[in-house]
Design a protein around this motif. Sequence first.
Motif, PDB file in Angstrom:
ATOM      1  N   ASP A 121       0.863  -1.186   0.000  1.00 26.44           N
ATOM      2  CA  ASP A 121       0.000   0.000   0.000  1.00 26.44           C
ATOM      3  C   ASP A 121       0.893   1.227   0.000  1.00 26.44           C
ATOM      4  O   ASP A 121       1.753   1.376   0.874  1.00 26.44           O
ATOM      5  CB  ASP A 121      -0.914   0.002   1.228  1.00 26.44           C
ATOM      6  CG  ASP A 121      -2.054   1.007   1.103  1.00 26.44           C
ATOM      7  OD1 ASP A 121      -1.776   2.170   0.729  1.00 26.44           O
ATOM      8  OD2 ASP A 121      -3.206   0.648   1.378  1.00 26.44           O
ATOM      9  N   THR A 122       0.710   2.105  -0.979  1.00 26.24           N
ATOM     10  CA  THR A 122       1.565   3.287  -1.075  1.00 26.24           C
ATOM     11  C   THR A 122       1.458   4.163   0.167  1.00 26.24           C
ATOM     12  O   THR A 122       2.400   4.871   0.510  1.00 26.24           O
ATOM     13  CB  THR A 122       1.193   4.127  -2.305  1.00 26.24           C
ATOM     14  OG1 THR A 122      -0.189   4.500  -2.236  1.00 26.24           O
ATOM     15  CG2 THR A 122       1.430   3.353  -3.584  1.00 26.24           C
ATOM     16  N   ARG A 123       0.336   4.107   0.870  1.00 26.11           N
ATOM     17  CA  ARG A 123       0.170   4.939   2.060  1.00 26.11           C
ATOM     18  C   ARG A 123       1.067   4.475   3.202  1.00 26.11           C
ATOM     19  O   ARG A 123       1.382   5.241   4.102  1.00 26.11           O
ATOM     20  CB  ARG A 123      -1.292   4.948   2.502  1.00 26.11           C
ATOM     21  CG  ARG A 123      -2.231   5.586   1.480  1.00 26.11           C
ATOM     22  CD  ARG A 123      -3.678   5.432   1.925  1.00 26.11           C
ATOM     23  NE  ARG A 123      -4.601   5.923   0.932  1.00 26.11           N
ATOM     24  CZ  ARG A 123      -5.056   5.220  -0.091  1.00 26.11           C
ATOM     25  NH1 ARG A 123      -4.639   3.989  -0.264  1.00 26.11           N
ATOM     26  NH2 ARG A 123      -5.906   5.724  -0.948  1.00 26.11           N
ATOM     27  N   PHE A 125       4.148   3.799   2.947  1.00 28.90           N
ATOM     28  CA  PHE A 125       5.391   4.547   2.801  1.00 28.90           C
ATOM     29  C   PHE A 125       5.205   5.974   3.301  1.00 28.90           C
ATOM     30  O   PHE A 125       6.072   6.540   3.948  1.00 28.90           O
ATOM     31  CB  PHE A 125       5.837   4.548   1.340  1.00 28.90           C
ATOM     32  CG  PHE A 125       6.187   3.182   0.834  1.00 28.90           C
ATOM     33  CD1 PHE A 125       7.460   2.672   0.997  1.00 28.90           C
ATOM     34  CD2 PHE A 125       5.235   2.398   0.211  1.00 28.90           C
ATOM     35  CE1 PHE A 125       7.785   1.399   0.540  1.00 28.90           C
ATOM     36  CE2 PHE A 125       5.545   1.128  -0.244  1.00 28.90           C
ATOM     37  CZ  PHE A 125       6.821   0.629  -0.078  1.00 28.90           C
ATOM     38  N   ALA A 126       4.038   6.543   2.993  1.00 30.03           N
ATOM     39  CA  ALA A 126       3.765   7.912   3.428  1.00 30.03           C
ATOM     40  C   ALA A 126       3.641   7.984   4.947  1.00 30.03           C
ATOM     41  O   ALA A 126       4.158   8.894   5.590  1.00 30.03           O
ATOM     42  CB  ALA A 126       2.483   8.422   2.770  1.00 30.03           C
ATOM     43  N   LYS A 127       2.961   6.981   5.551  1.00 36.91           N
ATOM     44  CA  LYS A 127       2.780   6.980   6.999  1.00 36.91           C
ATOM     45  C   LYS A 127       4.112   6.815   7.724  1.00 36.91           C
ATOM     46  O   LYS A 127       4.293   7.294   8.831  1.00 36.91           O
ATOM     47  CB  LYS A 127       1.818   5.863   7.404  1.00 36.91           C
ATOM     48  CG  LYS A 127       0.359   6.178   7.105  1.00 36.91           C
ATOM     49  CD  LYS A 127      -0.561   5.118   7.658  1.00 36.91           C
ATOM     50  CE  LYS A 127      -0.492   3.841   6.868  1.00 36.91           C
ATOM     51  NZ  LYS A 127      -1.473   2.836   7.321  1.00 36.91           N
ATOM     52  N   ALA A 128       5.045   6.100   7.075  1.00 36.82           N
ATOM     53  CA  ALA A 128       6.368   5.934   7.668  1.00 36.82           C
ATOM     54  C   ALA A 128       7.209   7.196   7.524  1.00 36.82           C
ATOM     55  O   ALA A 128       8.325   7.268   8.019  1.00 36.82           O
ATOM     56  CB  ALA A 128       7.093   4.764   7.011  1.00 36.82           C
ATOM     57  N   GLY A 132      10.611  11.482   0.189  1.00 38.82           N
ATOM     58  CA  GLY A 132      10.462  11.103  -1.211  1.00 38.82           C
ATOM     59  C   GLY A 132       9.810   9.751  -1.368  1.00 38.82           C
ATOM     60  O   GLY A 132      10.157   8.988  -2.246  1.00 38.82           O
ATOM     61  N   SER A 133       8.835   9.431  -0.481  1.00 35.64           N
ATOM     62  CA  SER A 133       8.279   8.079  -0.441  1.00 35.64           C
ATOM     63  C   SER A 133       7.739   7.628  -1.785  1.00 35.64           C
ATOM     64  O   SER A 133       7.950   6.497  -2.197  1.00 35.64           O
ATOM     65  CB  SER A 133       7.179   7.995   0.620  1.00 35.64           C
ATOM     66  OG  SER A 133       6.168   8.952   0.371  1.00 35.64           O
ATOM     67  N   GLY A 134       7.015   8.516  -2.471  1.00 38.37           N
ATOM     68  CA  GLY A 134       6.477   8.125  -3.763  1.00 38.37           C
ATOM     69  C   GLY A 134       7.580   7.875  -4.771  1.00 38.37           C
ATOM     70  O   GLY A 134       7.521   6.948  -5.568  1.00 38.37           O
ATOM     71  N   LEU A 160      -2.933   1.992  -4.664  1.00 37.69           N
ATOM     72  CA  LEU A 160      -2.340   3.238  -5.142  1.00 37.69           C
ATOM     73  C   LEU A 160      -3.251   4.425  -4.847  1.00 37.69           C
ATOM     74  O   LEU A 160      -4.407   4.449  -5.273  1.00 37.69           O
ATOM     75  CB  LEU A 160      -2.113   3.163  -6.656  1.00 37.69           C
ATOM     76  CG  LEU A 160      -1.104   2.119  -7.147  1.00 37.69           C
ATOM     77  CD1 LEU A 160      -1.422   1.714  -8.570  1.00 37.69           C
ATOM     78  CD2 LEU A 160       0.301   2.674  -7.051  1.00 37.69           C
ATOM     79  N   SER A 161      -2.731   5.403  -4.135  1.00 34.86           N
ATOM     80  CA  SER A 161      -3.459   6.660  -3.968  1.00 34.86           C
ATOM     81  C   SER A 161      -3.110   7.579  -5.134  1.00 34.86           C
ATOM     82  O   SER A 161      -2.083   7.411  -5.795  1.00 34.86           O
ATOM     83  CB  SER A 161      -3.069   7.330  -2.651  1.00 34.86           C
ATOM     84  OG  SER A 161      -1.720   7.759  -2.706  1.00 34.86           O
ATOM     85  N   LEU A 162      -3.956   8.566  -5.382  1.00 32.79           N
ATOM     86  CA  LEU A 162      -3.667   9.522  -6.452  1.00 32.79           C
ATOM     87  C   LEU A 162      -2.383  10.283  -6.164  1.00 32.79           C
ATOM     88  O   LEU A 162      -1.606  10.583  -7.066  1.00 32.79           O
ATOM     89  CB  LEU A 162      -4.834  10.497  -6.612  1.00 32.79           C
ATOM     90  CG  LEU A 162      -6.059   9.952  -7.353  1.00 32.79           C
ATOM     91  CD1 LEU A 162      -7.180  10.969  -7.324  1.00 32.79           C
ATOM     92  CD2 LEU A 162      -5.716   9.594  -8.786  1.00 32.79           C
TER      93      LEU A 162
END
Length: 325
Positions: A121-123, A125-128, A132-134, A160-162
Amino acid sequence: MVIDGIEIKGIAWDSQKVLPGYVYIHLKKDGSENEAMEEAIKKGAAMIFIEVEKELPKSAVPVKRIVDGKKILIELCNKFYHDPLENMKIIGVVGEYGTVITGQLIHHLLREEGKEAVMFDTRDFAKAKMPGSGLWLWGEILASLGDRMGQDIHYMIINLSLASLQDCSLYGMEFDIIVHTVLAENYGDQEKMAVNNLLENLSAKGIVIFNVDDKGCIGLLESLKNRLVITYGFCPRATLTASSIDTALALHFTCCIQRGITDRNGLEIEPMEFPVCISNLGKQEVGDVLAAIAVGLVYGVPAERMMDIFQDIQGLTKKAKYESR
């Protein structure tokens, strides 16, 4: 892996994670390259790739100036981890709402049917709060798959989130199925460009599973007229729809397949109806379940088998706040 006669023992795109013998790829363009290079060298980097135009300082290790760091990152990861995506079916679940439950249901269906699958889940990476997570998403995925070599994984689900689509590269990712859940309420030009970029990475025989209840994105169907599309939702013209919904004790409804579907083995699935029962879900998740059923049908999971799997399913993660409807 050997580059220019130098044996490479690993790949890092965060200078803090460099180990002796690693190649370090610097992707940021924020003026931090000198500091990052110095740290990577101290930690034992064998080679450095850097995306920068200005003159570089002298270095004790080979430094290669590159134009497209994202492309180099994916190419090196693929080579180092022995092309983990080769022969793998990639399922992208894209949306701002519905991806968490949909992805989990697909993952559960495939694994219970004996089809080894992994999910990202791409989120996460963002939550961590990865910098430059994306940008680094695919490198992290390839590294994770490389660590699982020998597990004979054939399916990968990526939620995938937008935001992640706008911030990352899709190099090396060829999707077999793209599941559209619910996109942003303010679906503007940037979002359209991100989704179109994703659709360009759909394989020649790839399938789009499309939520016709997402009214703001109906225009997307026009761009998919030359693609294989399976629609789902409460619209009476959808390929998969639901009736007789009851949420008194658990989520109960009748799944209605209104048009024939050909699975990946070439078998034709005739129109039919069958009951679905899942605990801990409500009416708002009916669409998520329909999307997962569509994926299951494409990959040859019989309706009768899905009925049993859904009835026994436990441990679904509730939607996080960013996914609340």
